[in-house]
Design a protein around this motif. Structure first.
Motif: not given
Length: 246
Positions: A223-243
C-alpha cells in the motif's frame, strides 16, 4: 431463528447505521444528502456481483487477469471523475492509479512475498488498487486546493522564467506528503490501535496469527509503495501546466 430472520435482522441493523450517518451528516451541515445511503446500496450490488465472479475466478484461475483489469479500470474511472476539475487531472488519475498498482503488485509477486495463487493475488490486488485510487484522488484535490491558495507564489516563479513543473514542485510534494501521512500513521499503529482487515480476514480464513501478521505486513508495504508512486505521478503530471483548473 431462521435464515431469513437473520438476514432481516442484518439488513435492519445495517440500515440503522446508515440512517444514523445520514442524519448526523445532515445535522452537521455537511451537504452530503443521501450519499452515504446510495454509496452503501451500490456497495451491496457490487459485492454481490463480485461474490459471484470470485466463484468463477477461483475455479478458473486464468480469469483472474480479466478480473484484475476490471478492478483497475473501475478504480481509474472513479479517480478520473474526482479530478475532472484539475488540468490534466483525468489523465493523471488514470496513469497514477495504473502505475501505482502495477508497480506495487509487480514487486510483491517478483519478490515472492505471497504465493502466486489466485486467492492471494486477488486479495492483495484489491487492497492495493483501492488505495491507489484514494491516493490519486487525495493528491489531486490537495494539489488543486494548495495551488489555488498559493497562486501568487506560482505566478512569481513563472514570472522569473521557471517552468510550470518547477513552479508547482513544492505544492506537488506537499500534496503527496499530506496524502501519505494518514496511511503511515495507520501503519505505525497497526496492532496497537487498529487490526487491519487483511490480518483479521486471514485469521478468519484459517491462517495462524504469525501467517496473518506476515500477510498484513506485505499488504502494508505494498500500500505504501502504491500510494507513493501514484501520488508522485499525479502531482508531476498535473504540475506541468501553468493553469491549475481545467
Amino acid at each position: 431463528m431462521t435464515a431469513w430472520q437473520d438476514h432481516l435482522g442484518f439488513g435492519l441493523g445495517l440500515g440503522a447505521l446508515v440512517a444514523a450517518t445520514v442524519l448526523l451528516a445532515r445535522a452537521a451541515g455537511l451537504s452530503l444528502g443521501l450519499a452515504p445511503l446510495t454509496a452503501l446500496l451500490r456497495a451491496v450490488v457490487q459485492l454481490g456481483v463480485v461474490a459471484l465472479l470470485l466463484r468463477g475466478i477461483l475455479s478458473a484461475p486464468w480469469t483472474v487477469v480479466a478480473f484484475l483489469a476490471l478492478m483497475l479500470a473501475t478504480a481509474s474511472w472513479t479517480a478520473r471523475g474526482r479530478l475532472r476539475g484539475l488540468w490534466g487531472g483525468r489523465r493523471a488519475a488514470v496513469l497514477g492509479v495504473v502505475c501505482g498498482a502495477v508497480v506495487a503488485l509487480g514487486a510483491v509477486l517478483a519478490l515472492r512475498l505471497v504465493e502466486p495463487e489466485v486467492r492471494y493475488v486477488v486479495a492483495v490486488a484489491g487492497i492495493v488498487i483501492g488505495n491507489a485510487m484514494s491516493a490519486a484522488t487525495l493528491t489531486g484535490r490537495t494539489f488543486l486546493r494548495s495551488a489555488t491558495q498559493r497562486s501568487g507564489e506560482v505566478e512569481a516563479w513563472l514570472s522569473l522564467g521557471a517552468t510550470p513543473t518547477r513552479a508547482h514542485r513544492d505544492i506537488g510534494r506537499e500534496a503527496t506528503r499530506e496524502m501519505l501521512l494518514p496511511t503511515l500513521d495507520q501503519t505505525r499503529s497497526t496492532g496497537l490501535v487498529t487490526l487491519p482487515g487483511a490480518f483479521v480476514g486471514a485469521l478468519f480464513g484459517g491462517a495462524s496469527p504469525a501467517e496473518a501478521a506476515q500477510f498484513q505486513l506485505v499488504v502494508l508495504a505494498a500500500i505504501a509503495l502504491a500510494m507513493t508512486v501514484t501520488g508522485v505521478v499525479v502531482a508531476r503530471l498535473v504540475g506541468r501546466s501553468p493553469y491549475v483548473a481545467a
